[in-house]
Structure formats: C-alpha cells, structure tokens
Design an enzyme around this catalytic site. Structure first.
Site, PDB file in Angstrom:
ATOM      1  CB  VAL A  91      27.894  39.652  45.089  1.00 35.35           C
ATOM      2  CG1 VAL A  91      26.848  39.253  44.032  1.00 35.35           C
ATOM      3  CG2 VAL A  91      27.663  39.898  46.298  1.00 35.35           C
TER       4      VAL A  91
ATOM      5  CG  ASP B  50      37.579  42.938  40.802  1.00 37.32           C
ATOM      6  OD1 ASP B  50      36.608  42.863  41.144  1.00 37.32           O
ATOM      7  OD2 ASP B  50      38.300  43.941  41.073  1.00 37.32           O
TER       8      ASP B  50
ATOM      9  NE  ARG C 159      38.345  41.278  44.583  1.00 38.06           N
ATOM     10  CZ  ARG C 159      37.959  41.224  45.730  1.00 38.06           C
ATOM     11  NH1 ARG C 159      37.363  39.866  45.944  1.00 38.06           N
ATOM     12  NH2 ARG C 159      38.103  41.877  46.629  1.00 38.06           N
TER      13      ARG C 159
ATOM     14  CB  THR D 282      26.870  49.922  47.002  1.00 42.85           C
ATOM     15  OG1 THR D 282      26.279  48.824  47.497  1.00 42.85           O
ATOM     16  CG2 THR D 282      26.672  50.151  45.752  1.00 42.85           C
TER      17      THR D 282
ATOM     18  CB  CYS E 100      23.561  43.043  54.335  1.00 42.91           C
ATOM     19  SG  CYS E 100      24.002  42.193  52.816  1.00 42.91           S
TER      20      CYS E 100
END
Length: 434
Positions: free
Chosen positions: A11, A30, A35, A89, A263
């Site tokens: 995202v 981050d 990354r 999350t 999701c």
C-alpha cells in the site's frame, strides 16, 4: 505540502510513488532495511498488473520532479505536513485483530509530531480503532491533543494488484476528525486517485472497508459450500448449475476456490470484533469464514484421496512428490501471502505427500520462505507423481491435463482448484476437482 508515508509495503510504496509523481515532496519511512535498499535501487516491491506499474508511476517513484526519499530514520517525519500510515494489520492466533504495528506507528509519529500536522491511517482496522487505538498513542507520545494540536484522517486503500483497479482508477473514501481536514485530504488524494468519496465519519470509512470484503467472503462461501456439497452428488455438477444460473440478469457469479491474500480472509474478523464488542450478532460473518477456511481441508482431502487411490494402483507406500502449479494468491501477480496455501502444504506433508512449487510470476526464494517448499524455476515434472493446479494465471490458460501428465509417473494425479482443466479422457489419470 510535504507528505510522509509510514510503511512501504504493497500500500505505502505505490502511494509514495503516486504523490511524488504528482510533484509532492515525499518521505517514505520503513523499519525494514532491505525494503528501503530495494526502493532506493528502484526495484518495485508491489505486484503489478500486466498492463503497467501499480500506482501512477513505478514504486521507485522516478516519474515526478523528485523521487521519494526512502529512509529508516523516523526523525525525517518531523518535516512532514501530512503523515500517512500504511502498516500491516494481521490477525492473532485467536483470529482477533492485531493492531500492534498501528500502535507502534502511532508512538513513532507522536514522538516526532509537530503542531499542525495531519496524520492519516490507511491500514485496515476495526471500526473505532483510529480514535480508540491509533490516536491515543499519538497523543501520549507527543503530549498533543487531537483537534487542538493535530488532526487525523482515515482513508482505506482499494488497490487491486493484478487488475486495472489502481490508485488512479479507483474511488477512495476519505474521512477525518473535522470537516475542514476532510476537505483538505480530499483535495490532496484527488491529485492521485480516480475519485474521492467523502465519508461522513472515520468510523463509517473503517467499517466500510471491512464490510466490502466481508460481503465478498459471504458470497464466495455460499458458492464454496454449494460446490463442496455437489462433490458428493454424482448427478449434480456445480459448474453446470453456475452456468445456468448465470443466464439470469441479477445472478452474481462467483467461482469456488481457496480464499487467500491479506484482505478477504482477515477483514471479516475485524468487523465481527467491533460488532460483537457492542453486543451485536455476527453469525453469518463467522459462518462464512468457517466455510471458506474449510475449503483448505476439502482440497487437502481431495488430494490425499487421489494419492491413496494411486498407491493402491501402483503399490507405492508414500513419499510422492506433488507439483503445485501457481503459488501467488491472485492470478497474474507475484503476491505469495497465503495462509491457506501454507496450511494446505503443511497438511499434505503430514499425509506423506511432498509439495513442490512452480509459478512463473513468483520469486522462488520468496515462495520458499513463505511456504517452506522447494520451488522450481520451470514447469518441471521430473520425479513428480501428481499436479495440483492452484492459481489461474493467464499463462496457464492453454494448459491441459494431457500437457501436465505427459511426463508424469504411472497413474498420475491431477487436482484442479481453478476450474480451467477439462476432465481427462485417459482413465489412468486420477483426476479430482474442487
């Protein structure tokens, strides 16, 4: 306006690129050194659709006047006017929302917050969590107060890797702690998304994100339950029934299969958590989750049953290798985040079947790390007793059962969860499908 992005995953990375392409100064933060190194090297970390990059530009952000500044130094957030948080999350082992990273991000931001900053949460959370979990961490770490020293917004992501539903083609809900802040954020997001929907409250936007995926979970569960029931009825074929039903103007067709990703298998639990805390009823949401999770066991049983039949035929006692074709959770993407496949492979190993993987879209090392299996760089069926078709990539569209079993061992097993493979004419092939 200086934009900060906290969390540079699937995202945050395309969002940072999109704002940079729109000529905003962007700082991406981050905690993952690897990354950051990859983004600095302009190597995309987001799954891209076949037609182009995810987001307005590449994840490296090279189209705009200045690319994002990527860093592991949280002090860089001090200079930002708007800080967007997009951290994972997941669920706990008990399938409850795990907002530990949201709270940690709130503390990190709060410790560096300057007065007048607007903080936006994009992570999926249960309704009420932005005010109840995120804001208190910011306030406690900063000593500031919401509405006096800073404002907060919530805007759930809606990008869909592997499709044309990218930032610049989707409608993005935007909510905030005040009408003025919502208007400011709507104008800001309007620079990088297809359209903006003004949500009446933060809680409505939080709940909507969960509801959207819970609804899909229920729809898929209905078809999954029907397909699994039909597998025990010789005279009823679920695909034939779906084809007939699909001729009606208002029938919404879903295909049975594993429900994967980050999701649909997660968000219904967030919604149920919030409703149940208020004494509400969520039996349908919970049942849909149970049905879709049971598909893993159903596919495992189909596969084990097929191998038991093979063992009876050829006299082998176990230890066969099975090639799992398609490891990404969605067609034509490289995203291997799939708890369902991990559970499936673990169950097959317990049945003395060794899963081997192949996926042309997926980095073999990433898949090995995710699933703990050997991943082959080519469609190699040497020393393989069966094939398990898992992901319907377009590159597999022309594959047939005959193609897959041509070089397999005696009495090969083919298990199809994609619905793309026709039943074989060769009676020696042991064929199962979801």
């Amino acid at each position: 306006m200086h934009i900060g992005i906290v969390g540079l995953g699937y995202v945050g990375a395309p969002l940072a690129a999109a704002f940079a392409d729109a000529d905003f100064p962007v700082t991406g933060y981050d905690v993952d050194d690897a990354r950051i190194d990859s983004l600095r090297a302009n190597r995309t970390l987001v799954a891209e659709p076949a037609g182009g990059a995810t987001g307005t530009g590449s994840a490296g952000g090279t189209v705009g006047t200045e690319p994002p500044v990527y860093t592991t130094d949280p002090d860089s957030l001090t200079a930002c006017d708007v800080i967007v948080t997009a951290v994972p999350t997941p669920l706990t082992e008990e399938s409850s929302p795990d907002l530990s990273r949201v709270r940690a991000a709130g503390r990190t931001i709060g410790e560096r917050l300057t007065a007048g900053t607007t903080v936006v949460l994009e992570s999926t959370v249960y309704p009420g969590a932005t005010r109840g979990e995120f804001v208190p961490e910011i306030e406690n770490a900063s000593g500031f107060r919401l509405g006096t020293d800073f404002e907060v917004g919530y805007s759930p992501e809606r990008i869909d890797p592997g499709s044309d539903r990218r930032l610049e083609t989707t409608t993005k809900p935007v909510s905030a702690s005040s009408t003025a802040t919502r208007s400011m954020l709507a104008a800001l997001y309007g620079e990088v998304v297809g359209d903006v929907h003004l949500a009446p409250s933060i809680e409505a936007a939080e709940a909507a994100k969960c509801l959207e995926n819970a609804q899909r979970d229920v729809d898929i569960a209905f078809v999954n339950q029907f397909a699994m029931a039909c597998s025990g009825i010789d005279w009823l074929d679920h695909e034939e029934v779906l084809a007939v039903a699909d001729s009606k103007w208002n029938f919404r067709r879903y295909e049975p299969g594993l429900v994967e990703g980050h999701c649909i298998p997660i968000d219904p639990y967030f919604l149920a958590h919030a409703i149940e805390r208020e004494g509400g009823e969520t039996s349908l949401i919970r049942e849909a989750r149970a049905v879709n999770e049971s598909v893993v066991d159903h596919v495992g049983s189909l596969t084990v049953d097929a191998f038991e039949q093979r063992r009876e035929r050829v006299g082998e006692g176990g230890g066969e290798r099975l090639l799992a074709v398609g490891l990404a959770y969605k067609p034509d993407t490289d995203d291997v985040r799939s708890n369902a496949k991990r559970r499936l492979f673990d169950g097959l190993r317990e049945a003395d079947i060794e899963p081997i993987g192949y996926d042309p879209h997926v980095d073999p090392d990433a898949a090995t790390e995710e699933f703990g299996i050997e991943v082959r760089p080519e469609l190699d069926v040497s020393d393989i007793a069966g094939v398990l078709a898992l992901t319907a990539h377009d590159r597999f569209a022309d594959l047939t059962v005959e193609d897959l079993v041509e070089d397999l061992r005696e009495s090969p097993v083919v298990v199809d969860t994609t619905g793309r493979l026709e039943a074989p004419a060769d009676a020696d092939v042991i064929y199962r499908r979801l």
